[in-house]
Design a protein around this motif. Structure first.
Motif, PDB file in Angstrom:
ATOM      1  N   ASP A 252      12.029  11.073   7.979  1.00 10.38           N
ATOM      2  CA  ASP A 252      10.869  10.186   7.889  1.00 10.38           C
ATOM      3  C   ASP A 252      10.273  10.145   6.486  1.00 10.38           C
ATOM      4  OD1 ASP A 252      10.698   8.979  10.318  1.00 10.38           O
ATOM      5  OD2 ASP A 252       9.322  10.420  11.202  1.00 10.38           O
ATOM      6  N   HIS A 253      10.150  11.300   5.846  1.00  9.89           N
ATOM      7  CA  HIS A 253       9.379  11.385   4.604  1.00  9.89           C
ATOM      8  C   HIS A 253      10.226  11.605   3.351  1.00  9.89           C
ATOM      9  CE1 HIS A 253       5.705  11.321   6.940  1.00  9.89           C
ATOM     10  NE2 HIS A 253       6.211  12.247   7.704  1.00  9.89           N
TER      11      HIS A 253
ATOM     12  N   GLN B 178       0.841  -1.199   0.000  1.00 10.29           N
ATOM     13  CA  GLN B 178       0.000   0.000   0.000  1.00 10.29           C
ATOM     14  C   GLN B 178       0.873   1.244   0.000  1.00 10.29           C
ATOM     15  OE1 GLN B 178      -2.639   0.223   3.282  1.00 10.29           O
ATOM     16  NE2 GLN B 178      -3.694   2.038   2.548  1.00 10.29           N
ATOM     17  N   LEU B 179       0.527   2.201  -0.853  1.00 12.27           N
ATOM     18  CA  LEU B 179       1.306   3.420  -0.959  1.00 12.27           C
ATOM     19  C   LEU B 179       1.177   4.248   0.306  1.00 12.27           C
ATOM     20  CD1 LEU B 179       0.412   4.492  -4.601  1.00 12.27           C
ATOM     21  CD2 LEU B 179       2.530   3.466  -3.815  1.00 12.27           C
ATOM     22  N   SER B 180       2.293   4.801   0.770  1.00 10.36           N
ATOM     23  CA  SER B 180       2.244   5.664   1.946  1.00 10.36           C
ATOM     24  C   SER B 180       1.758   7.042   1.545  1.00 10.36           C
ATOM     25  CB  SER B 180       3.641   5.781   2.560  1.00 10.36           C
ATOM     26  OG  SER B 180       4.498   6.485   1.675  1.00 10.36           O
ATOM     27  N   ILE B 181       1.422   7.847   2.544  1.00  7.02           N
ATOM     28  CA  ILE B 181       0.896   9.182   2.264  1.00  7.02           C
ATOM     29  C   ILE B 181       1.914  10.029   1.518  1.00  7.02           C
ATOM     30  CG2 ILE B 181       1.616  10.069   4.517  1.00  7.02           C
ATOM     31  CD1 ILE B 181      -0.862  11.861   4.445  1.00  7.02           C
TER      32      ILE B 181
ATOM     33  N   ALA C 238      10.168  18.414  -1.019  1.00  6.19           N
ATOM     34  CA  ALA C 238      10.262  19.143   0.246  1.00  6.19           C
ATOM     35  C   ALA C 238       9.143  20.164   0.365  1.00  6.19           C
ATOM     36  CB  ALA C 238      11.626  19.825   0.362  1.00  6.19           C
ATOM     37  N   ARG C 239       8.824  20.827  -0.725  1.00  2.00           N
ATOM     38  CA  ARG C 239       7.730  21.813  -0.693  1.00  2.00           C
ATOM     39  C   ARG C 239       6.403  21.142  -0.396  1.00  2.00           C
ATOM     40  NH1 ARG C 239      10.748  24.323  -4.873  1.00  2.00           N
ATOM     41  NH2 ARG C 239       9.585  23.254  -6.498  1.00  2.00           N
ATOM     42  N   MET C 240       6.199  19.937  -0.943  1.00  2.00           N
ATOM     43  CA  MET C 240       4.953  19.222  -0.671  1.00  2.00           C
ATOM     44  C   MET C 240       4.875  18.783   0.795  1.00  2.00           C
ATOM     45  SD  MET C 240       3.122  19.383  -3.281  1.00  2.00           S
ATOM     46  CE  MET C 240       1.831  18.293  -2.697  1.00  2.00           C
TER      47      MET C 240
END
Length: 789
Positions: free
Chosen positions: A535-536, A370-373, A388-390
Motif C-alpha cells: 500500500d505505502h 493532493q499529497l498522500s500521507i 520503510a523505517r518511516m
C-alpha cells in the motif's frame, strides 16, 4: 401526483429512452437537493414517482425524504454504523459510516436504480437475504455485469452504470450532473430504433455514432485523470503522462481479436502493429521500437515463451490474455514477467484502462494532486530502507483498526465483560453483525433454535471466536482489493491468510498452552506487513515481487535486501498498535525465524512455530498465494508430524476439512470461487500416490491430497513395489533404491515425482524431478501437465 405509474410498469412497459429519462429526471431532482445541502440517502425505484403528463410524456419526481440529511448540519438522525436505507441500493460507505456520507452515496443509489431499469434485475438479486446483500456490498463484491442480464446493452450505458456504482468514492462521478450529462449524450447519438425498443435484443444494431473515448463522456475524462498517477511495472519509457507516438504490438491469429486491439490503440492514440505469428512479432522486436505488447496466453507454447523472453530482454512491458487464468496460470504469467493478465473476451474499456496504467507507470505525477500521507512522510527520505523505517514508525497513523473491531477486541480481552456489552459494538457494524449471526446459525454450532439477536449469537459463538470473526471482517474491509502490484493478488492473499489461520487452529489443538482462537488470529495476520508494504511502498515492493517471481528468491529475503526490514516485523508493529495479545504478535513477528531444535517436544512449541508450520502446510495445499512459490523445509521427522496431526493417515481428512472451512469463510466474505481459486482444489482424481514421508514427504502428502489424489505413505523398502505412481524427497533416497528405480519404472510404466534431486539420464516420460525441494510451483506444473488437470 396524478396519473401515477407503478415502478413495475416503468421497468416492463417503458421504452429504453423513457426509462433513461426517468433516471435523468431523478438525477436533476437529486442535484437540486445536493445544491441545497441535502442528501436523500434512500434512492430506489419505489421512491421515484413517475407521472404521465400527456401522450408519451412522463415526468419523474424524487419522493420520500424521510432519511434525508443536511450536508452541513448533523440533525441527529443517525449514528456511525447504523444502517439506513434499502440494502440493495445502498453504497458501501453508507453501510460502514452512514453519519459521514456525502452526495456520492446518492450517485451510487441512482446508479443501482439505473442498473435495475436497464437489466430488469435489482442489484444483488442472487443473494438469499438482506444480510448477504450487506456483506456483499461491504466486501466490494461486484454486481453481475449488465451485459449478462441484458444482452446487447451498449458499452456506454454499462460504463455509466459502473462509474456511478463504483465502490471507491474517487472512481465515482463527482456529481450527479455529470452522470445526467452522460445519459443525455448517449441519447443524442443513439439510433432511434434502439431508443424506441423495449429491450436491446429487439433491434439489430447496425450503426451507433456515439463511441467511447471521443471526449463526449465524463467517465472518459475521469479515466484519464485517474490513470495519470496509477503505479505500474517499471518500464524504460520516458513519458510525462502523454502516451501518444508510442507503439503497441498485438499478436493473434484471429483478425477479429486484432481489430479489438486496434480500436483500443486508436482510443489511446498510440500507433498499432498487429501480427498473426510469433515469428512476425520477433521481426518487430528486433527492428522496431515497441513500447507495449499483447500476447495470447498458451501455457508452455514455444512461440509465446520466445515472445515473452524477447520482451523481458528488451524491457518491453507485455500483457497476456486467455480463456482461463486460474491460480497456477496467474503465477506462471508472473514468472514469465507479464505486467498483467486479462480474460477473454476482451472488454475495450478495461483493456484501455489497463494499458494506460502500464504505459503511465513512469509518468510524472500530477503536481496538483493532493499529497498522500506517505508522500509527506517520505519527504527527504530517498532510499527504500529509510521509507520503510518511516512506515514502521508511523504505522499507528497509516493503519487503524476500525472502531467497532477495536472495541470488540478490547471487550473480548476483558474476562468480566458481559454478552450485552459485547453486543453493542457488534451491532454497530453491519458486516460484522451479519457474519456473527450467520456463524451462530451455522451447522457447526448445531441447535434447533434460530438465533436472531446479537446477544444470543455472542452466547452461542463465544467471545474468542467473536474476536476472530470481528478482526477477520474488519481487516478484510480495511484494504481495497484493487491489484496494486501484479503478482500480489489481494483475493489470493486473503485466501492464503485465512488458510494459514485455519491450519493454525487445527495444529494448536495438539500444542500445550496455545488457544485455538489466538493461533487463528496470528495465522490470519501473519503476512499483514506485506499489504502495508504494497500500500505505502508500492513502487519498491514491485521489485521485491519481481525478484520472488522471476529470480527464485523468497519474499522475506527480497524484502530484507530492498528494505532492510521484513513484513513479519512490520506486521507485528501493526498488531501492537491494535492492542492484540502478545502471543499473537509473537506469532506474527517470529513465523519465519523459528527453527526446530533437537530435543524440543513438538507439543510444547511456541506460537511462532505453529504459524510457520501452518504457513508451510497451506502453501503445500496450494490455497491462495502469499507472494512467492516456495514451501519451506521444516526438518520435522515423521514422528513429530504424527504427533502434530494425530496420524499421517489423517492428512486427507484434514485437507477436506481445511478447504471446506476455507470455502465457508470465503463465502462469508463474499469472495467467489473464481476469485479464490478454491474450485480447482480437492477434485477427486481416482489415482493413488505412494509417498515416503522423510524430508519433504509429509508436505508432498498435503500437496497431492489437496489436489484430489489418494495418498498412501510407505517406506524406502516398499517404495518401488507396485503399480501406483510414487513421490519422495530424493535427498533421502538410499543408493539401492536409486539404482532399482529405473527398472521398476520401465516395468510398471508409472510416474515418479522426486523433489530435491535431479535424476539424470532418467526417462522423461516417467521420472519427473525438481532440483529445489521447496519449489512446489514447478511440481504443480508437472502434475498439471501429466494428469491434464
Amino acid at each position: 401526483f396524478e396519473n401515477l405509474i407503478s415502478p413495475k410498469i416503468v421497468k416492463t412497459d417503458f421504452s429504453i429512452e423513457d426509462r433513461l429519462k426517468v433516471i435523468i429526471h431523478a438525477g436533476q431532482g437529486l442535484q437540486c437537493l445536493h445544491d441545497n445541502g441535502i442528501i436523500h440517502r434512500d434512492v430506489k425505484p419505489n421512491n421515484l414517482a413517475t407521472c404521465q403528463h400527456g401522450e408519451g410524456e412522463y415526468l419523474t419526481k424524487v419522493t420520500d425524504l424521510g432519511l434525508a440529511k443536511n450536508l452541513e448540519e448533523n440533525l441527529g438522525l443517525t449514528q456511525d454504523n447504523i444502517l439506513l436505507g434499502s440494502p440493495a441500493y445502498t453504497s458501501p460507505e453508507q453501510i460502514a459510516t452512514p453519519a459521514s456520507v456525502d452526495h456520492r452515496a446518492d450517485i451510487y443509489s441512482l446508479g443501482a436504480t439505473m442498473y435495475e431499469l436497464m437489466t430488469g434485475h435489482y442489484p444483488y438479486f442472487d443473494k438469499k437475504n438482506p444480510c448477504d446483500v450487506i456483506m456483499a456490498i461491504s466486501n466490494h463484491v461486484p454486481l453481475r455485469s449488465p451485459s449478462e442480464l441484458a444482452p446487447g446493452i451498449p458499452s456506454q450505458l454499462i460504463a455509466i452504470i459502473e462509474t456511478a456504482t463504483a465502490f471507491e468514492l474517487s472512481d465515482r462521478y463527482k456529481n450527479i450532473e455529470d452522470m445526467v450529462d452522460d445519459i443525455k449524450t448517449y441519447l443524442e447519438h443513439e439510433a432511434e430504433e434502439v431508443k424506441n425498443a423495449y429491450n436491446f435484443l429487439e433491434v439489430e444494431r447496425k450503426n451507433l455514432n456515439s463511441t467511447l473515448g471521443e471526449g463526449k463522456y465524463n467517465f472518459s475524462e475521469m479515466l484519464r485523470e485517474e490513470t495519470q498517477t496509477v503505479p505500474s511495472i517499471e518500464t524504460s519509457l520516458d513519458v510525462e503522462g502523454d502516451i501518444e507516438s508510442l507503439k503497441m504490438l498485438a499478436v493473434n491469429k484471429k483478425n477479429t481479436q486484432l481489430n479489438v486491439f486496434k480500436r483500443c490503440a486508436e482510443l489511446l492514440g498510440v500507433e498499432f502493429k498487429g501480427v498473426h505469428t510469433s515469428r512476425e512479432a520477433e521481426e518487430y522486436f528486433l527492428n522496431d521500437q515497441i513500447d507495449i505488447s499483447i500476447f495470447p496466453y498458451l501455457r508452455k507454447n514455444t512461440g509465446m515463451l520466445r515472445m515473452c523472453s524477447l520482451a523481458r530482454k528488451n524491457k518491453i512491458p507485455f500483457l497476456l490474455h486467455g480463456d482461463k487464468f486460474d491460480r497456477q496460470d496467474i503465477l506462471y504469467a508472473l514468472k514469465l514477467g507479464a505486467s498483467s493478465v486479462m480474460l477473454n473476451p476482451i472488454k475495450e474499456q478495461s483493456l484501455v484502462k489497463k494499458i494506460r496504467e502500464i504505459l503511465c507507470g513512469s509518468a510524472v505525477p500530477n503536481q496538483n494532486k493532493q499529497l498522500s500521507i506517505t508522500t509527506v512522510l517520505f519527504k527527504g527520505k530517498n532510499t527504500p530502507p529509510e521509507k520503510a523505517r518511516m512506515v514502521a514508525k508511523n504505522v499507528s497513523n497509516l493503519l487503524v483498526l476500525p472502531h467497532a473491531a477495536a472495541k470488540i477486541v478490547q471487550i473480548c480481552n476483558d474476562p468480566d465483560a458481559s454478552a450485552e456489552k459485547l453486543a453493542v459494538p457488534i451491532g454497530s457494524d453491519s458486516a460484522i453483525a451479519a457474519m456473527v449471526l450467520r456463524r451462530a446459525n451455522s451447522v457447526a454450532f448445531g441447535g434447533n433454535r434460530k438465533i436472531t439477536t446479537i446477544k444470543d449469537a455472542v452466547v452461542r459463538v463465544g467471545r474468542r471466536e467473536i474476536r476472530q470473526l470481528a478482526v477477520t471482517v474488519a481487516v478484510y474491509k480495511l484494504f481495497d482489493r484493487k491489484e496494486k502490484s501484479f503478482g500480489f493478488n489481494r483475493y489470493l492473499y486473503w485466501i492464503h491468510a485465512l488458510g494459514t489461520a485455519i491450519v493454525a487452529k487445527v495444529i494448536s489443538r495438539k500444542v500445550k498452552g496455545i488457544h485455538e482462537e489466538n493461533s487463528f488470529l496470528a495465522g490470519l495476520l501473519h503476512d499483514l506487513g506485506k499489504i502495508v508494504f504494497d500500500d505505502h511502498l508500492n513502487e519498491d515492493y514491485k521489485q521485491v515481487l519481481k525478484r520472488a517471481g522471476n529470480e527464485g528468491v523468497r519474499v522475506i529475503d527480497a524484502e530484507q535486501e530492498v528494505f532492510a526490514m521484513s513484513h513479519s516485523f512490520l506486521g507485528a508493529r501493526v498488531g501492537e498498535n491494535w492492542k492484540l495479545p502478545r502471543a499473537i504478535n509473537d506469532g506474527i513477528e517470529g513465523h519465519h525465524k523459528w527453527v526446530i531444535q533437537k530435543g524440543v517436544l513438538i507439543k510444547k512449541i511456541p506460537m511462532e512455530a505453529v504459524i510457520k508450520i501452518s504457513n508451510t502446510v497451506i502453501k503445500a495445499i496450494g490455497a491462495g498465494h502469499g507472494g512467492d512459490f516456495y514451501v519451506e523445509d521444516l526438518n520435522l521427522t515423521e514422528e513429530q508430524w504424527s504427533q502434530l496431526l494425530g496420524s499421517l493417515n489423517a492428512i486427507p481428512r484434514l485437507c477436506k476439512e481445511i478447504l471446506k472451512e476455507l470455502s465457508e469463510f470465503a463465502e462469508f466474505l463474499g469472495i467467489s470461487t473464481v476469485e479464490s481459486g478454491l474450485e480447482e482444489r480437492n477434485r477427486s482424481k481416482d489415482k493413488t500416490i505412494r509417498i515416503v514421508p522423510e524430508g519433504m514427504g509429509v508436505l508432498l502428502g498435503f500437496f497431492f491430497s489437496a489436489r484430489g489424489f489418494n495418498i498412501h505413505f510407505t517406506n524406502w523398502q516398499e517404495f518401488d513395489n507396485g503399480k501406483d505412481d510414487i513421490a519422495c524427497d530424493g535427498r533421502y533416497m538410499p543408493i539401492e533404491t536409486y539404482q532399482s528405480l529405473f527398472d521398476s519404472v520401465t516395468f510398471w510404466k508409472r510416474n515418479v515425482f522426486v523433489v530435491g534431486q535431479l535424476i539424470e539420464d532418467a526417462p522423461e516420460e516417467s521420472i519427473h524431478s525438481v532440483k529445489n525441494a521447496t519449489d512446489f510451483f514447478q511440481l504443480e506444473q508437472m502434475v498439471s501437465d501429466i494428469y491434464k488437470v
